[in-house]
Design a protein around this motif. Sequence first.
Motif, PDB file in Angstrom:
ATOM      1  N   LEU A 226      19.355  10.138 -53.663  1.00 40.33           N
ATOM      2  CA  LEU A 226      19.684  11.217 -52.722  1.00 40.33           C
ATOM      3  C   LEU A 226      21.192  11.421 -52.699  1.00 40.33           C
ATOM      4  O   LEU A 226      21.962  10.481 -52.863  1.00 40.33           O
ATOM      5  N   THR A 228      24.174  13.949 -50.385  1.00 45.22           N
ATOM      6  CA  THR A 228      24.431  15.055 -49.444  1.00 45.22           C
ATOM      7  C   THR A 228      25.813  15.600 -49.810  1.00 45.22           C
ATOM      8  O   THR A 228      25.935  16.362 -50.753  1.00 45.22           O
ATOM      9  N   THR A 231      30.501  12.330 -51.038  1.00 48.15           N
ATOM     10  CA  THR A 231      31.804  11.658 -50.909  1.00 48.15           C
ATOM     11  C   THR A 231      31.703  10.148 -51.164  1.00 48.15           C
ATOM     12  O   THR A 231      32.706   9.496 -51.427  1.00 48.15           O
ATOM     13  N   ASP A 232      30.508   9.582 -51.073  1.00 48.49           N
ATOM     14  CA  ASP A 232      30.278   8.205 -51.536  1.00 48.49           C
ATOM     15  C   ASP A 232      29.576   8.225 -52.890  1.00 48.49           C
ATOM     16  O   ASP A 232      29.933   7.481 -53.798  1.00 48.49           O
ATOM     17  N   TYR A 274      30.843  16.571 -41.197  1.00 51.03           N
ATOM     18  CA  TYR A 274      31.568  16.181 -39.976  1.00 51.03           C
ATOM     19  C   TYR A 274      32.284  17.374 -39.354  1.00 51.03           C
ATOM     20  O   TYR A 274      32.256  17.561 -38.144  1.00 51.03           O
ATOM     21  N   SER A 305      28.739  13.469 -44.371  1.00 46.62           N
ATOM     22  CA  SER A 305      27.741  13.693 -43.311  1.00 46.62           C
ATOM     23  C   SER A 305      27.342  12.362 -42.677  1.00 46.62           C
ATOM     24  O   SER A 305      27.570  11.287 -43.251  1.00 46.62           O
TER      25      SER A 305
HETATM   26  C1  LIG Z   1      38.747   9.276 -49.822  1.00 45.42           C
HETATM   27  C2  LIG Z   1      37.615   8.827 -48.954  1.00 45.42           C
HETATM   28  C3  LIG Z   1      37.895   8.341 -47.698  1.00 45.42           C
HETATM   29  C4  LIG Z   1      36.854   7.915 -46.878  1.00 45.42           C
HETATM   30  N1  LIG Z   1      37.165   7.456 -45.638  1.00 45.42           N
HETATM   31  C5  LIG Z   1      36.176   7.039 -44.821  1.00 45.42           C
HETATM   32  C6  LIG Z   1      36.500   6.549 -43.525  1.00 45.42           C
HETATM   33  O1  LIG Z   1      37.653   6.507 -43.109  1.00 45.42           O
HETATM   34  N2  LIG Z   1      35.461   6.150 -42.750  1.00 45.42           N
HETATM   35  C7  LIG Z   1      34.163   6.191 -43.172  1.00 45.42           C
HETATM   36  O2  LIG Z   1      33.274   5.822 -42.417  1.00 45.42           O
HETATM   37  N3  LIG Z   1      33.839   6.651 -44.384  1.00 45.42           N
HETATM   38  C8  LIG Z   1      34.810   7.074 -45.225  1.00 45.42           C
HETATM   39  N4  LIG Z   1      34.493   7.524 -46.480  1.00 45.42           N
HETATM   40  C9  LIG Z   1      33.105   7.444 -46.942  1.00 45.42           C
HETATM   41  C10 LIG Z   1      32.264   8.734 -46.834  1.00 45.42           C
HETATM   42  O3  LIG Z   1      33.051   9.869 -46.737  1.00 45.42           O
HETATM   43  C11 LIG Z   1      31.310   8.712 -45.663  1.00 45.42           C
HETATM   44  O4  LIG Z   1      30.482   7.572 -45.745  1.00 45.42           O
HETATM   45  C12 LIG Z   1      30.444   9.971 -45.597  1.00 45.42           C
HETATM   46  O5  LIG Z   1      29.876  10.050 -44.329  1.00 45.42           O
HETATM   47  C13 LIG Z   1      29.335   9.991 -46.640  1.00 45.42           C
HETATM   48  O6  LIG Z   1      28.584  11.188 -46.456  1.00 45.42           O
HETATM   49  P1  LIG Z   1      28.089  12.055 -47.703  1.00 45.42           P
HETATM   50  O7  LIG Z   1      27.248  13.141 -47.175  1.00 45.42           O
HETATM   51  O8  LIG Z   1      29.228  12.446 -48.551  1.00 45.42           O
HETATM   52  O9  LIG Z   1      27.205  10.953 -48.475  1.00 45.42           O
HETATM   53  P2  LIG Z   1      26.758  10.946 -49.995  1.00 45.42           P
HETATM   54  O10 LIG Z   1      27.878  10.481 -50.834  1.00 45.42           O
HETATM   55  O11 LIG Z   1      26.106  12.205 -50.355  1.00 45.42           O
HETATM   56  O12 LIG Z   1      25.645   9.813 -49.924  1.00 45.42           O
HETATM   57  C14 LIG Z   1      25.992   8.473 -49.632  1.00 45.42           C
HETATM   58  C15 LIG Z   1      24.754   7.585 -49.787  1.00 45.42           C
HETATM   59  O13 LIG Z   1      23.802   7.878 -48.782  1.00 45.42           O
HETATM   60  C16 LIG Z   1      22.562   8.309 -49.344  1.00 45.42           C
HETATM   61  N5  LIG Z   1      22.135   9.455 -48.538  1.00 45.42           N
HETATM   62  C17 LIG Z   1      22.802  10.639 -48.395  1.00 45.42           C
HETATM   63  N6  LIG Z   1      22.155  11.405 -47.497  1.00 45.42           N
HETATM   64  C18 LIG Z   1      21.057  10.711 -47.089  1.00 45.42           C
HETATM   65  C19 LIG Z   1      19.998  10.989 -46.184  1.00 45.42           C
HETATM   66  N7  LIG Z   1      19.956  12.111 -45.455  1.00 45.42           N
HETATM   67  N8  LIG Z   1      19.013  10.060 -46.045  1.00 45.42           N
HETATM   68  C20 LIG Z   1      19.072   8.889 -46.727  1.00 45.42           C
HETATM   69  N9  LIG Z   1      20.064   8.559 -47.582  1.00 45.42           N
HETATM   70  C21 LIG Z   1      21.039   9.468 -47.763  1.00 45.42           C
HETATM   71  C22 LIG Z   1      22.841   8.657 -50.791  1.00 45.42           C
HETATM   72  O14 LIG Z   1      21.738   8.354 -51.606  1.00 45.42           O
HETATM   73  C23 LIG Z   1      24.033   7.766 -51.125  1.00 45.42           C
HETATM   74  O15 LIG Z   1      23.589   6.516 -51.534  1.00 45.42           O
HETATM   75  C24 LIG Z   1      35.504   7.979 -47.321  1.00 45.42           C
HETATM   76  C25 LIG Z   1      35.227   8.492 -48.594  1.00 45.42           C
HETATM   77  C26 LIG Z   1      36.265   8.909 -49.407  1.00 45.42           C
HETATM   78  C27 LIG Z   1      35.949   9.457 -50.747  1.00 45.42           C
END
Ligand SMILES: Cc1cc2nc3c(=O)[nH]c(=O)nc-3n(C[C@H](O)[C@H](O)[C@H](O)COP(=O)(O)OP(=O)(O)OC[C@H]3O[C@@H](n4cnc5c(N)ncnc54)[C@H](O)[C@@H]3O)c2cc1C
Length: 499
Positions: A226, A228, A231-232, A274, A305
């Motif tokens: 999955l 969203t 960013t991870d 966010y 997210s």
């Molecule tokens: C430069 C940088 C700085 C950051 N700083 C911070 C920080 O200060 N604090 C912090 O907490 N985080 C930080 N992060 C991490 C990240 O931004 C957060 O964890 C963010 O909320 C991930 O959301 P996403 O939608 O991008 O996840 P994605 O990258 O799309 O997914 C992350 C993981 O979750 C799973 N997933 C996604 N959506 C779902 C769903 N609905 N149900 C089940 N599984 C799912 C995916 O399979 C994947 O394994 C940072 C990242 C970067 C790149």
Amino acid sequence: MIQFLLNDTPIEVEKCSPSLTILDWLRTNKGKVGSKEGCATGDCGACTVLVGEEIVNPQGVHSWHYKTMNSCLLLLGNAHAKHIVTVEGVTPSLYPTLNELHPVQRALVECHGSQCGFCTPGIIMSLLALYINNPTYPGKSAVIHALGGNLCRCTGYSPILLAAEQAYSYPRSSENYSALATQFKASISCEQNQVPFLTNEQRTFYLPQTAAQLVALKSSHLNAHLVTGGTDFAIELSQNLLLPDTIISLSQTHELMQLKDNEGELNIGASLPYSQFVSQFCHYYPEAKELFERLGSTQVRNGGSLGGSLGNASPIGDPAPLLIALNATMDLLSARGTRTINVADFFLDYRKTVLKEDEVISNITIPKRSKSLKLACHKISKRFEDDISTVCLVLAIEHNDNTITHARCAMGGMAATPKNAPHIEQQLVGLPLSVASFKEAAKHVNSDFSPMSDVRASAEYRINVTKNLLHRVGIEFCHSELKNPDNLIAITRISHASL
Ligand SMILES: Cc1cc2nc3c(=O)[nH]c(=O)nc-3n(C[C@H](O)[C@H](O)[C@H](O)COP(=O)(O)OP(=O)(O)OC[C@H]3O[C@@H](n4cnc5c(N)ncnc54)[C@H](O)[C@@H]3O)c2cc1C
Ligand code: FES
Ligand code: FES
């Protein structure tokens, strides 16, 4: 097939690697090398692009909103139905004169805001988003937030901050992005019943638009990864060379993008970035504002997210301690139906959760605050902006007269998962609302946590900083006049000294 608008050109892509990012696609497939790759992990901002999305307000009025994102983290498939503006699209001619430059470009030139120039395209895009979204100069603090994800190693930020202001002194530029995007969107609206996809024959990316499409796809592709905001996830692709056969993106699943302000609770769709819910969240819990402002950068918050943060199950994700302390619940959706659990019960072990292979996180529900609730959120990290937590502490208490009646304390960075602190909580309940009670509770940190040492901090530091934070929270809760940040710095020094 996925379709999007690149600057002024409609794009259709079907045959393509499903894990390709916009940055790689731009540079390798389109020869558009203006967006730079500095880090490929979202940290430097050199790859920043504008992403335009159609927004429909409660009155049904459609408009386009432009925000910055890191193109090194944005999967190509997630660009479907969007307007991607790159630095090449900012000025129509290839070799513009000074007067033909966009005001933010001209200001950066005239204020000497660029030396080696590697960061400059990303800085231009961040300043452009600020310019488009603010008809008048929004002030230095807004500029600093907008540039929080743009690293410049050689110019220094003073000329860049000056340029952000100076751009407003030139005749205002009127971008025609929205008009182009509206025209483009009308041309693809008839395709909405199909699930947009990308494939290179062996591997496929799906972008379900509805929850029904999503659960059907997930139950027929149990091993699908999955994504969203990515960013991870995009970092798993670029750093750990993950090569999934099937990717299902939840980033445009309508039901997962809702924000509902119901009586007694706030429902946040798991895919909502966010930047689209934080102001509503902080309307009820203003104490969480700094925690969200310090979560990554503007670019990261425009993509990331809650579903992604919880799904990633990182022990240092910032939202989990907040959600656990606020007693939030989460909905896990599958073709079998929806089950609701406490966020506190979601994490099993390091990156292990109770999520079943056919389930997705669909919604997070946060109860609204009771009248006597006091909340404190503290993130300790090496840098103030754009840095992951070393330790994150969130403490919510309720009190009756002067006695603490409920306490929920949750921490990140102190165990293999984000977790609550039962000994600290038990200790606080029944004690008077006084600084001494929090100092007493701090004695129980070792009963709740045995953190590890890593590159961010030693175990001893983590334990000591948690004790100090509990002392500080006690002072914040008991002396509201000390909310002034200068006073709190003094308090932190006192609590460090008292160890
Ligand atoms: C430069 C940088 C700085 C950051 N700083 C911070 C920080 O200060 N604090 C912090 O907490 N985080 C930080 N992060 C991490 C990240 O931004 C957060 O964890 C963010 O909320 C991930 O959301 P996403 O939608 O991008 O996840 P994605 O990258 O799309 O997914 C992350 C993981 O979750 C799973 N997933 C996604 N959506 C779902 C769903 N609905 N149900 C089940 N599984 C799912 C995916 O399979 C994947 O394994 C940072 C990242 C970067 C790149
Ligand atoms: S290349 Fe550094 S943020 Fe994308
Ligand atoms: S001008 Fe060189 S990194 Fe910014």
